[in-house]
Design a protein around this motif. Structure first.
Motif, PDB file in Angstrom:
ATOM      1  N   SER A  55       0.924  -1.449   0.017  1.00  0.00           N
ATOM      2  CA  SER A  55      -0.207  -0.270   0.162  1.00  0.00           C
ATOM      3  C   SER A  55       0.774   1.023   0.055  1.00  0.00           C
ATOM      4  CB  SER A  55      -1.265   0.522   1.102  1.00  0.00           C
ATOM      5  OG  SER A  55      -0.429   0.481   2.020  1.00  0.00           O
ATOM      6  N   LYS A  56      -0.064   2.617  -0.592  1.00  0.00           N
ATOM      7  CA  LYS A  56       1.111   3.844  -0.463  1.00  0.00           C
ATOM      8  C   LYS A  56       1.057   4.615   0.943  1.00  0.00           C
ATOM      9  CE  LYS A  56      -0.235   6.795  -3.824  1.00  0.00           C
ATOM     10  NZ  LYS A  56      -0.972   7.916  -4.373  1.00  0.00           N
ATOM     11  N   GLN A  57       0.001   3.649   1.552  1.00  0.00           N
ATOM     12  CA  GLN A  57       0.059   4.323   2.965  1.00  0.00           C
ATOM     13  C   GLN A  57       1.899   3.086   3.778  1.00  0.00           C
ATOM     14  OE1 GLN A  57      -2.066   2.945   1.878  1.00  0.00           O
ATOM     15  NE2 GLN A  57      -2.904   5.400   1.891  1.00  0.00           N
ATOM     16  N   LEU A  87      11.418   1.904  -4.391  1.00  0.00           N
ATOM     17  CA  LEU A  87      10.851   1.035  -4.537  1.00  0.00           C
ATOM     18  C   LEU A  87       9.795   1.123  -5.653  1.00  0.00           C
ATOM     19  CD1 LEU A  87       7.751   0.898  -2.886  1.00  0.00           C
ATOM     20  CD2 LEU A  87       9.086   0.082  -0.023  1.00  0.00           C
ATOM     21  N   LEU A  88       9.170  -0.374  -5.961  1.00  0.00           N
ATOM     22  CA  LEU A  88       8.307  -0.600  -7.194  1.00  0.00           C
ATOM     23  C   LEU A  88       6.589  -1.134  -6.066  1.00  0.00           C
ATOM     24  CD1 LEU A  88      10.470  -1.581  -9.885  1.00  0.00           C
ATOM     25  CD2 LEU A  88      10.073   0.274  -9.774  1.00  0.00           C
ATOM     26  N   ARG A  89       5.677  -0.344  -6.565  1.00  0.00           N
ATOM     27  CA  ARG A  89       4.530  -1.102  -6.106  1.00  0.00           C
ATOM     28  C   ARG A  89       3.709  -1.106  -7.461  1.00  0.00           C
ATOM     29  NH1 ARG A  89       1.646   3.717  -5.128  1.00  0.00           N
ATOM     30  NH2 ARG A  89       0.158   1.915  -4.524  1.00  0.00           N
ATOM     31  N   PHE A  90       2.743  -1.774  -7.251  1.00  0.00           N
ATOM     32  CA  PHE A  90       1.912  -1.292  -8.356  1.00  0.00           C
ATOM     33  C   PHE A  90       1.045  -0.547  -8.340  1.00  0.00           C
ATOM     34  CE2 PHE A  90       2.543  -6.094  -8.623  1.00  0.00           C
ATOM     35  CZ  PHE A  90       3.677  -6.331  -9.593  1.00  0.00           C
ATOM     36  N   SER A  91       0.216   0.272  -8.903  1.00  0.00           N
ATOM     37  CA  SER A  91      -0.714   1.226  -8.783  1.00  0.00           C
ATOM     38  C   SER A  91      -2.058   0.611  -7.987  1.00  0.00           C
ATOM     39  CB  SER A  91      -0.718   1.797 -10.131  1.00  0.00           C
ATOM     40  OG  SER A  91      -1.601   3.119  -9.676  1.00  0.00           O
ATOM     41  N   ASP A  92      -2.689   1.667  -7.020  1.00  0.00           N
ATOM     42  CA  ASP A  92      -4.247   1.153  -6.570  1.00  0.00           C
ATOM     43  C   ASP A  92      -4.609   2.017  -7.452  1.00  0.00           C
ATOM     44  OD1 ASP A  92      -3.734  -0.092  -4.388  1.00  0.00           O
ATOM     45  OD2 ASP A  92      -2.958   1.401  -3.734  1.00  0.00           O
ATOM     46  N   SER A  93      -5.037   2.852  -8.315  1.00  0.00           N
ATOM     47  CA  SER A  93      -5.584   3.886  -8.681  1.00  0.00           C
ATOM     48  C   SER A  93      -5.815   4.130 -10.182  1.00  0.00           C
ATOM     49  CB  SER A  93      -5.241   5.408  -8.006  1.00  0.00           C
ATOM     50  OG  SER A  93      -4.138   5.179  -9.668  1.00  0.00           O
ATOM     51  N   GLU A  94      -4.951   2.834 -10.847  1.00  0.00           N
ATOM     52  CA  GLU A  94      -4.925   2.244 -11.920  1.00  0.00           C
ATOM     53  C   GLU A  94      -4.610   0.661 -12.166  1.00  0.00           C
ATOM     54  OE1 GLU A  94      -2.111   4.447 -14.795  1.00  0.00           O
ATOM     55  OE2 GLU A  94      -2.837   5.951 -13.948  1.00  0.00           O
ATOM     56  N   ILE A  95      -5.679   0.450 -12.903  1.00  0.00           N
ATOM     57  CA  ILE A  95      -4.778  -0.769 -13.638  1.00  0.00           C
ATOM     58  C   ILE A  95      -4.137  -1.045 -14.363  1.00  0.00           C
ATOM     59  CG2 ILE A  95      -6.099  -2.677 -15.503  1.00  0.00           C
ATOM     60  CD1 ILE A  95      -9.143  -1.724 -14.766  1.00  0.00           C
ATOM     61  N   ILE A 136       6.938   4.207  -8.958  1.00  0.00           N
ATOM     62  CA  ILE A 136       8.093   4.112  -8.982  1.00  0.00           C
ATOM     63  C   ILE A 136       7.842   5.133  -7.390  1.00  0.00           C
ATOM     64  CG2 ILE A 136      10.354   4.566  -8.416  1.00  0.00           C
ATOM     65  CD1 ILE A 136      10.758   4.209 -11.648  1.00  0.00           C
ATOM     66  N   ALA A 137       8.223   4.742  -6.303  1.00  0.00           N
ATOM     67  CA  ALA A 137       7.865   5.646  -4.635  1.00  0.00           C
ATOM     68  C   ALA A 137       9.422   6.005  -4.037  1.00  0.00           C
ATOM     69  CB  ALA A 137       7.115   4.540  -3.697  1.00  0.00           C
ATOM     70  N   HIS A 138      10.340   7.035  -3.909  1.00  0.00           N
ATOM     71  CA  HIS A 138      11.265   7.655  -3.683  1.00  0.00           C
ATOM     72  C   HIS A 138      10.741   8.434  -2.591  1.00  0.00           C
ATOM     73  CE1 HIS A 138      11.551  11.452  -5.980  1.00  0.00           C
ATOM     74  NE2 HIS A 138      10.664  11.093  -5.989  1.00  0.00           N
ATOM     75  N   VAL A 139      11.975   8.712  -1.993  1.00  0.00           N
ATOM     76  CA  VAL A 139      12.113  10.275  -0.518  1.00  0.00           C
ATOM     77  C   VAL A 139      12.612  10.643  -0.845  1.00  0.00           C
ATOM     78  CG1 VAL A 139      13.618   8.431   0.488  1.00  0.00           C
ATOM     79  CG2 VAL A 139      12.180  10.164   2.115  1.00  0.00           C
ATOM     80  N   ILE A 140      12.578  11.992  -0.562  1.00  0.00           N
ATOM     81  CA  ILE A 140      13.114  13.203  -0.744  1.00  0.00           C
ATOM     82  C   ILE A 140      13.740  13.801   0.719  1.00  0.00           C
ATOM     83  CG2 ILE A 140      13.037  15.598  -2.095  1.00  0.00           C
ATOM     84  CD1 ILE A 140      11.076  14.450  -3.818  1.00  0.00           C
ATOM     85  N   ARG A 141      14.732  13.296   1.032  1.00  0.00           N
ATOM     86  CA  ARG A 141      15.100  14.298   2.215  1.00  0.00           C
ATOM     87  C   ARG A 141      15.606  15.312   1.863  1.00  0.00           C
ATOM     88  NH1 ARG A 141      14.818  12.227   6.753  1.00  0.00           N
ATOM     89  NH2 ARG A 141      14.342   9.924   5.974  1.00  0.00           N
ATOM     90  N   GLY A 142      14.861  16.626   2.509  1.00  0.00           N
ATOM     91  CA  GLY A 142      15.330  18.129   2.969  1.00  0.00           C
ATOM     92  C   GLY A 142      16.371  18.502   3.710  1.00  0.00           C
ATOM     93  N   SER A 170      14.100  16.632   6.821  1.00  0.00           N
ATOM     94  CA  SER A 170      12.374  16.779   7.155  1.00  0.00           C
ATOM     95  C   SER A 170      12.258  15.797   5.171  1.00  0.00           C
ATOM     96  CB  SER A 170      12.046  17.350   6.485  1.00  0.00           C
ATOM     97  OG  SER A 170      11.801  18.226   5.131  1.00  0.00           O
ATOM     98  N   SER A 171      11.341  14.580   5.509  1.00  0.00           N
ATOM     99  CA  SER A 171      11.317  13.590   4.327  1.00  0.00           C
ATOM    100  C   SER A 171       9.941  13.460   3.476  1.00  0.00           C
ATOM    101  CB  SER A 171      12.048  12.384   4.625  1.00  0.00           C
ATOM    102  OG  SER A 171      11.087  11.594   5.563  1.00  0.00           O
ATOM    103  N   GLN A 172       9.408  13.587   1.971  1.00  0.00           N
ATOM    104  CA  GLN A 172       8.680  13.246   1.452  1.00  0.00           C
ATOM    105  C   GLN A 172       8.929  12.593   0.174  1.00  0.00           C
ATOM    106  OE1 GLN A 172       7.991  17.569  -0.862  1.00  0.00           O
ATOM    107  NE2 GLN A 172       7.033  16.104  -2.003  1.00  0.00           N
ATOM    108  N   VAL A 173       7.452  11.687   0.447  1.00  0.00           N
ATOM    109  CA  VAL A 173       7.775  10.738  -0.326  1.00  0.00           C
ATOM    110  C   VAL A 173       7.167  10.656  -1.723  1.00  0.00           C
ATOM    111  CG1 VAL A 173       6.900   8.264  -0.438  1.00  0.00           C
ATOM    112  CG2 VAL A 173       8.286   8.572   1.632  1.00  0.00           C
ATOM    113  N   GLU A 174       7.733  10.416  -3.139  1.00  0.00           N
ATOM    114  CA  GLU A 174       6.581  11.080  -3.814  1.00  0.00           C
ATOM    115  C   GLU A 174       6.546   9.434  -5.004  1.00  0.00           C
ATOM    116  OE1 GLU A 174       8.655  12.835  -7.958  1.00  0.00           O
ATOM    117  OE2 GLU A 174       8.110  14.268  -6.318  1.00  0.00           O
ATOM    118  N   ASN A 175       5.532   9.571  -5.653  1.00  0.00           N
ATOM    119  CA  ASN A 175       5.249   7.867  -5.963  1.00  0.00           C
ATOM    120  C   ASN A 175       4.796   8.862  -7.732  1.00  0.00           C
ATOM    121  OD1 ASN A 175       3.886   5.887  -4.555  1.00  0.00           O
ATOM    122  ND2 ASN A 175       3.138   7.958  -3.352  1.00  0.00           N
TER     123      ASN A 175
END
Length: 234
Positions: A140-142, A157-165, A170-176, A180-185
Motif C-alpha cells: 500500500s501507498k501508506q 521501491l516499485l509498487r503496483f498502482s492502486d488507482s490504475e489497472i 516508483i515511490a522514492h524519498v526526498i529528504r530536505g 525532513s522527508s517526503q515520499v513521492e510516487n
C-alpha cells in the motif's frame, strides 16, 4: 459422459476479463462431483491466496510466487479492512461479489479486474524484474511511506498502482536540508509506456533515484536490465 472444463462464451473483447474470472473461480473452487454450474459463493481466504499465487506464477511463468506480506496487502484490498491482522484474515472467507462484482472503494473496477491488470503487466513487461525480486509490487501507498520516510534521500521501491489497472509506479524519498522527508510516487507506467522504454532504462534515467530499498545501489540492482543500445546512443 463427463463434465468438461468450464467454458464461457463472449461476444466482445471487453467481456474477456469477467469471463476469465468466472473460469478461474469455477476451476479453483467447484467440487469434482458437483451439479453442473453449482459453485460455492464463498471460499476460505487461504484457498483464495493459493489460487491467486498459482495463477500469478502460471501466467507470468515465474518460480517466484506471492509472499506472506503480499497476501496481507491483497486481503486488506479485497476486504476493505486496514485494521485487521494477518491472522484475522486467515479465518475469513471471501465471496464471489468481493472477488469480481463489487467495485473497490474509490475506484472504477473490481478486485479481479485490478489483479488481472497486474498479471498482464507483469507477464508482458516485468517478468525478469519480478523474478529477480526487484519489485515489491503488492504494497500500500501508506506502508510505502512508513518504509521510506526513515531512509536516505533517493531510496526507492516499485509498487503496483492502486488507482490504475495495469500500472507500476516508483515511490522514492526526498529528504530536505532540514532532515525532513517526503515520499513521492511517480506517475504509473503502463505496458504501453514500458514497451517504448523499459523500466530499467527509466530507472537509470532518473538521477534522483539512488538506492533500491533497503540499500542496494540502483546500478547494482538494475544494471543487468539496462539496454546496452541506449548506453551507446548517449
Amino acid at each position: 459422459q463427463v463434465l468438461s472444463l468450464p467454458i464461457v462464451v463472449i461476444v466482445h473483447g471487453n467481456q474477456d476479463n469477467n469471463a476469465k474470472a468466472t473460469v478461474l473461480w469455477d476451476n479453483a473452487f467447484s467440487e469434482i462431483d458437483r451439479v453442473p454450474f453449482v459453485v460455492a459463493e464463498r471460499v476460505p481466504w487461504e484457498k483464495m491466496c493459493d489460487t491467486l499465487n498459482l495463477k500469478f506464477m502460471a501466467e507470468v511463468q515465474t518460480t517466484k510466487g506471492l509472499l506472506k506480506e503480499h497476501y496481507f496487502f491483497l486481503a486488506q484490498k479485497i476486504f476493505n479492512d486496514h485494521s485487521a491482522s494477518l491472522e484475522d484474515f486467515q479465518s475469513r472467507s471471501v465471496s464471489w461479489a468481493q472477488f469480481n462484482k463489487e467495485i473497490l472503494p474509490g475506484r472504477g473496477f473490481t478486485f479481479w479486474q485490478w489483479f488481472d491488470g497486474v498479471l498482464d503487466l507483469t507477464k508482458r513487461c516485468l517478468k525478469s524484474y519480478w523474478s529477480d525480486r526487484l519489485i515489491i509490487g503488492f504494497i500500500s501507498k501508506q506502508y510505502v511511506c512508513k518504509l521510506l520516510s526513515t531512509q536516505p534521500d533517493g531510496t526507492f521501491l516499485l509498487r503496483f498502482s492502486d488507482s490504475e489497472i495495469g500500472g507500476v509506479t516508483i515511490a522514492h524519498v526526498i529528504r530536505g536540508k532540514d532532515g525532513s522527508s517526503q515520499v513521492e510516487n511517480i506517475q504509473p507506467f503502463s505496458a504501453k509506456d514500458l514497451s517504448i522504454r523499459s523500466l530499467g532504462d527509466r530507472i537509470r534515467d532518473l538521477g534522483k533515484l539512488r538506492n533500491l530499498y533497503p540499500n542496494i545501489p540502483k546500478d547494482q540492482a538494475f544494471g543487468s536490465h539496462y539496454n546496452s543500445e541506449w548506453v551507446g546512443a548517449e
